[in-house]
Design a protein around this motif. Structure first.
Motif, short mmCIF file in Angstrom:
data_model
loop_
_atom_site.label_atom_id
_atom_site.label_comp_id
_atom_site.label_asym_id
_atom_site.label_seq_id
_atom_site.Cartn_x
_atom_site.Cartn_y
_atom_site.Cartn_z
N THR A 186 0.83 -1.20 0.00
CA THR A 186 0.00 0.00 0.00
C THR A 186 0.86 1.25 0.00
O THR A 186 0.60 2.21 -0.75
N GLN A 187 1.89 1.26 0.82
CA GLN A 187 2.77 2.43 0.88
C GLN A 187 3.49 2.65 -0.45
O GLN A 187 3.66 3.79 -0.89
N ARG A 188 3.91 1.56 -1.10
CA ARG A 188 4.53 1.69 -2.43
C ARG A 188 3.53 2.22 -3.44
O ARG A 188 3.86 3.05 -4.30
N TYR A 189 2.32 1.71 -3.38
CA TYR A 189 1.26 2.16 -4.29
C TYR A 189 1.02 3.67 -4.15
O TYR A 189 0.90 4.39 -5.15
N LEU A 190 0.96 4.14 -2.92
CA LEU A 190 0.73 5.57 -2.70
C LEU A 190 1.88 6.41 -3.22
O LEU A 190 1.67 7.50 -3.77
N LEU A 191 3.10 5.93 -3.06
CA LEU A 191 4.26 6.64 -3.60
C LEU A 191 4.24 6.64 -5.13
O LEU A 191 4.45 7.69 -5.76
N ASP A 192 3.95 5.49 -5.71
CA ASP A 192 3.95 5.36 -7.17
C ASP A 192 2.87 6.22 -7.82
O ASP A 192 3.05 6.76 -8.91
N THR A 193 1.72 6.29 -7.16
CA THR A 193 0.59 7.03 -7.74
C THR A 193 0.51 8.47 -7.24
O THR A 193 -0.39 9.21 -7.63
N LYS A 194 1.46 8.83 -6.34
CA LYS A 194 1.50 10.19 -5.79
C LYS A 194 0.18 10.59 -5.14
O LYS A 194 -0.33 11.70 -5.29
N ARG A 195 -0.37 9.66 -4.37
CA ARG A 195 -1.61 9.91 -3.64
C ARG A 195 -1.32 10.11 -2.16
O ARG A 195 -0.47 9.43 -1.58
N ASP A 196 -2.03 11.03 -1.55
CA ASP A 196 -1.88 11.32 -0.13
C ASP A 196 -3.14 10.83 0.60
O ASP A 196 -4.08 11.59 0.81
N LEU A 197 -3.14 9.55 0.93
CA LEU A 197 -4.30 8.94 1.59
C LEU A 197 -3.86 8.32 2.91
O LEU A 197 -2.83 7.66 2.99
N LYS A 198 -4.67 8.53 3.93
CA LYS A 198 -4.39 7.93 5.23
C LYS A 198 -4.65 6.42 5.18
O LYS A 198 -5.52 5.96 4.43
N ILE A 199 -3.89 5.69 6.01
CA ILE A 199 -4.01 4.22 6.02
C ILE A 199 -4.57 3.75 7.36
O ILE A 199 -4.01 4.07 8.43
N ILE A 200 -5.65 3.02 7.30
CA ILE A 200 -6.22 2.34 8.47
C ILE A 200 -6.02 0.84 8.26
O ILE A 200 -6.25 0.34 7.15
N VAL A 201 -5.63 0.14 9.30
CA VAL A 201 -5.42 -1.31 9.19
C VAL A 201 -6.22 -2.01 10.28
O VAL A 201 -6.19 -1.61 11.45
N GLU A 202 -6.94 -3.04 9.89
CA GLU A 202 -7.74 -3.82 10.83
C GLU A 202 -6.88 -4.87 11.52
O GLU A 202 -6.07 -5.56 10.88
N ALA A 203 -7.06 -5.00 12.83
CA ALA A 203 -6.38 -6.04 13.61
C ALA A 203 -7.44 -6.95 14.21
O ALA A 203 -8.44 -6.48 14.75
N ARG A 204 -7.17 -8.27 14.13
CA ARG A 204 -8.12 -9.24 14.67
C ARG A 204 -7.71 -9.77 16.03
O ARG A 204 -8.51 -10.42 16.70
N ASN A 205 -6.48 -9.47 16.44
CA ASN A 205 -5.99 -9.90 17.75
C ASN A 205 -4.77 -9.07 18.12
O ASN A 205 -4.28 -8.26 17.32
N LEU A 206 -4.25 -9.27 19.33
CA LEU A 206 -3.13 -8.47 19.81
C LEU A 206 -1.84 -8.74 19.03
O LEU A 206 -1.02 -7.83 18.85
N ASP A 207 -1.66 -9.96 18.56
CA ASP A 207 -0.48 -10.27 17.74
C ASP A 207 -0.47 -9.42 16.48
O ASP A 207 0.58 -8.92 16.05
N GLU A 208 -1.66 -9.25 15.87
CA GLU A 208 -1.74 -8.43 14.65
C GLU A 208 -1.50 -6.95 14.97
O GLU A 208 -0.92 -6.23 14.15
N VAL A 209 -1.93 -6.51 16.15
CA VAL A 209 -1.64 -5.13 16.55
C VAL A 209 -0.13 -4.91 16.61
O VAL A 209 0.39 -3.91 16.10
N GLU A 210 0.57 -5.85 17.22
CA GLU A 210 2.03 -5.74 17.32
C GLU A 210 2.69 -5.72 15.94
O GLU A 210 3.62 -4.95 15.70
#
Length: 285
Positions: A186-210
């Motif tokens: 996603t970060q590469r895509y935003l750089l390549d397309t020159k888009r300034d979009l905020k990123i939200i990521v879903e976590a299903r458990n504490l391991d994913e949060v980490e």
């Protein structure tokens, strides 16, 4: 988020399409029995209680149908109303008032229901740092109205659609090959397309949060279907590294307890998909 101009374009499309759908080649009921030169006056009567919403939109509808219609507002969007209140008067061509009537009522009844439910949630959150967000669980074709109603009720809008924010949910993560890969791609895509979009990521458990925290640049972590204890642990783990959002089956009975866990936002699809329309009528005077 979308601009004011983009939002207004959405409203213009809603009005034009709704009038096309409802009027077709003419309002033959009115055309058959009411001469074109007859004028009249009608009132928007409240037959319920809650938070009124859609008055500003109603003025846009009347203006689209007939710029000569005059609207006198007595109550503003966001005000508490009760049975018997009159929100506004509209005066001018009787044919034009009748042509606009159904769209005005359909929109205001639903918008008022959403604003009322949102205000209920906002009240439950008083004294906490947490703000209530809507979702994309809206009625196809009238999202702008429903998200406008959330704002009128005191809530905040999540992303408007798929194009104004990045939100990596479980399916995105699984299809991308995992959380880290999804974020990096996603970060590469935003750089390549020159888009300034905020990123939200879903976590299903504490391991994913980490794992999410190991990759910098995430705006907000969505704690999906976490219980209270897991939410508290996640908030402590995240600290000030990014914002936090709770979601998943949260209702009026549980929303304050989740807020007391310390999350910044709570998102609820129920604001827009589970409401009972406010009873309103447009009556000739």
């Amino acid at each position: 988020m979308i601009t004011k101009d983009q939002f207004q374009k959405e409203l213009d499309l809603i009005i034009a399409n709704a009038i096309r759908e409802d009027v077709g080649d003419g309002d033959h009921s009115s055309l058959a029995c009411i001469p074109s030169n007859v004028t009249g006056k009608a009132k928007l009567l409240v037959k319920d209680e809650g938070v009124i919403a859609g008055i500003a939109f109603a003025k846009q509808v009347f203006g689209h149908v007939d710029p000569e219609l005059k609207v006198e507002t007595l109550i503003s969007d966001g005000e508490e109303v009760k049975y018997g209140d009159i929100a506004f008067y509209v005066e001018g061509s009787s044919q034009s008032i009748l042509k606009a009537e159904r769209l005005v009522l359909n929109a205001m009844q639903r918008m008022s229901a959403i604003a009322t439910k949102t205000k209920q949630y906002v009240t439950l959150l008083e004294g906490t740092q947490t703000k209530i967000l809507d979702t994309r669980k809206t009625t196809p074709g009238i999202r702008a109205l429903e998200k406008w109603a959330v704002k009128i009720g005191g809530g905040e809008n999540h992303r408007f659609a798929l194009y104004d924010m990045i939100m990596l949910k479980d399916n995105h993560i699984d299809f991308a090959g995992g959380i880290t890969k999804a974020i990096q791609k996603t970060q590469r895509y935003l750089l390549d397309t020159k888009r300034d979009l905020k990123i939200i990521v879903e976590a299903r458990n504490l391991d994913e949060v980490e794992e999410i925290l190991q990759t910098k640049g995430v705006y907000r972590i969505l704690l999906d279907n976490f219980d209270y204890e897991e939410t508290k642990k996640a908030v402590a783990l995240i600290a000030d590294q990014c914002l936090t959002e709770s979601s998943g089956g949260i209702n009026e009975n549980t929303i304050r307890d989740y807020a007391l866990c310390g999350v910044d936002y709570i998102s609820s699809g129920a604001l827009t998909h589970s409401v009972h329309n406010m009873d309103l009528s447009l009556k000739a005077v």
